[in-house]
Design a protein around this motif. Structure first.
Motif, PDB file in Angstrom:
ATOM      1  N   TRP A  22       0.823  -1.199   0.000  1.00 55.87           N
ATOM      2  CA  TRP A  22       0.000   0.000   0.000  1.00 55.87           C
ATOM      3  C   TRP A  22       0.863   1.257   0.000  1.00 55.87           C
ATOM      4  O   TRP A  22       0.576   2.222  -0.712  1.00 55.87           O
ATOM      5  CB  TRP A  22      -0.929   0.001   1.214  1.00 55.87           C
ATOM      6  N   VAL A  23       1.943   1.261   0.779  1.00 57.16           N
ATOM      7  CA  VAL A  23       2.805   2.441   0.880  1.00 57.16           C
ATOM      8  C   VAL A  23       3.662   2.606  -0.374  1.00 57.16           C
ATOM      9  O   VAL A  23       4.017   3.722  -0.738  1.00 57.16           O
ATOM     10  CB  VAL A  23       3.685   2.351   2.158  1.00 57.16           C
ATOM     11  N   SER A  39       0.500   9.996  -2.491  1.00 60.85           N
ATOM     12  CA  SER A  39       0.016  11.336  -2.846  1.00 60.85           C
ATOM     13  C   SER A  39      -1.258  11.681  -2.089  1.00 60.85           C
ATOM     14  O   SER A  39      -1.418  12.798  -1.595  1.00 60.85           O
ATOM     15  CB  SER A  39      -0.232  11.425  -4.351  1.00 60.85           C
ATOM     16  N   ILE A  40      -2.175  10.728  -1.996  1.00 59.37           N
ATOM     17  CA  ILE A  40      -3.417  10.962  -1.264  1.00 59.37           C
ATOM     18  C   ILE A  40      -3.127  11.189   0.216  1.00 59.37           C
ATOM     19  O   ILE A  40      -3.695  12.092   0.836  1.00 59.37           O
ATOM     20  CB  ILE A  40      -4.395   9.790  -1.469  1.00 59.37           C
ATOM     21  N   VAL A  76      -3.970  14.621   2.222  1.00 58.13           N
ATOM     22  CA  VAL A  76      -4.814  14.614   3.425  1.00 58.13           C
ATOM     23  C   VAL A  76      -4.082  15.299   4.578  1.00 58.13           C
ATOM     24  O   VAL A  76      -4.686  16.053   5.349  1.00 58.13           O
ATOM     25  CB  VAL A  76      -5.234  13.173   3.793  1.00 58.13           C
ATOM     26  N   ALA A  77      -2.769  15.060   4.698  1.00 54.29           N
ATOM     27  CA  ALA A  77      -1.981  15.718   5.751  1.00 54.29           C
ATOM     28  C   ALA A  77      -1.997  17.230   5.568  1.00 54.29           C
ATOM     29  O   ALA A  77      -2.151  17.980   6.541  1.00 54.29           O
ATOM     30  CB  ALA A  77      -0.546  15.185   5.747  1.00 54.29           C
ATOM     31  N   VAL A  78      -1.862  17.694   4.322  1.00 53.11           N
ATOM     32  CA  VAL A  78      -1.905  19.137   4.043  1.00 53.11           C
ATOM     33  C   VAL A  78      -3.277  19.710   4.399  1.00 53.11           C
ATOM     34  O   VAL A  78      -3.376  20.773   5.021  1.00 53.11           O
ATOM     35  CB  VAL A  78      -1.555  19.415   2.566  1.00 53.11           C
ATOM     36  N   ILE A  97       7.552  19.044  -5.885  1.00 57.38           N
ATOM     37  CA  ILE A  97       8.855  18.584  -6.371  1.00 57.38           C
ATOM     38  C   ILE A  97       8.823  17.088  -6.676  1.00 57.38           C
ATOM     39  O   ILE A  97       9.353  16.630  -7.678  1.00 57.38           O
ATOM     40  CB  ILE A  97       9.950  18.898  -5.341  1.00 57.38           C
ATOM     41  N   ARG A  98       8.168  16.329  -5.832  1.00 57.08           N
ATOM     42  CA  ARG A  98       8.123  14.869  -5.956  1.00 57.08           C
ATOM     43  C   ARG A  98       7.377  14.437  -7.202  1.00 57.08           C
ATOM     44  O   ARG A  98       7.752  13.465  -7.857  1.00 57.08           O
ATOM     45  CB  ARG A  98       7.451  14.305  -4.714  1.00 57.08           C
ATOM     46  N   ASN A  99       6.300  15.124  -7.536  1.00 56.04           N
ATOM     47  CA  ASN A  99       5.465  14.721  -8.666  1.00 56.04           C
ATOM     48  C   ASN A  99       5.862  15.360  -9.983  1.00 56.04           C
ATOM     49  O   ASN A  99       5.277  15.045 -11.012  1.00 56.04           O
ATOM     50  CB  ASN A  99       4.003  15.036  -8.366  1.00 56.04           C
TER      51      ASN A  99
END
Length: 70
Positions: free
Chosen positions: A11-12, A19-20, A24-26, A65-67
């Motif tokens: 899953w990770v 990304s999801i 959600v954290a943001v 940056i990651r995406n």
């Protein structure tokens, strides 16, 4: 039958799930900062609200940056 550790690793390792999770954290950090600002009696932003906003901005910058592809 896969164990819990194998399912969690699978899953990770999926980019969509990460990304999801980051989005959600943001949303949680930004929402918490907004709620604290509205509920508080102070006329200016507190250190906690500022830290929540900065944390959300750092995570969003990391996601950008990651995406991105060069």
């Amino acid at each position: 039958m896969d164990g819990l550790g194998d399912r969690m690793f699978y899953w990770v390792s999926d980019e969509t799930n990460i990304s999801i999770l980051l989005f959600v954290a943001v949303a949680v950090l930004g929402g918490a900062s907004l709620i604290l600002f509205v509920v508080s009696k102070e006329k200016s932003i507190t250190q906690l609200e500022f830290l929540l906003l900065i944390s959300a901005m750092i995570i969003m910058f990391y996601m950008t940056i990651r995406n991105s592809t060069f």
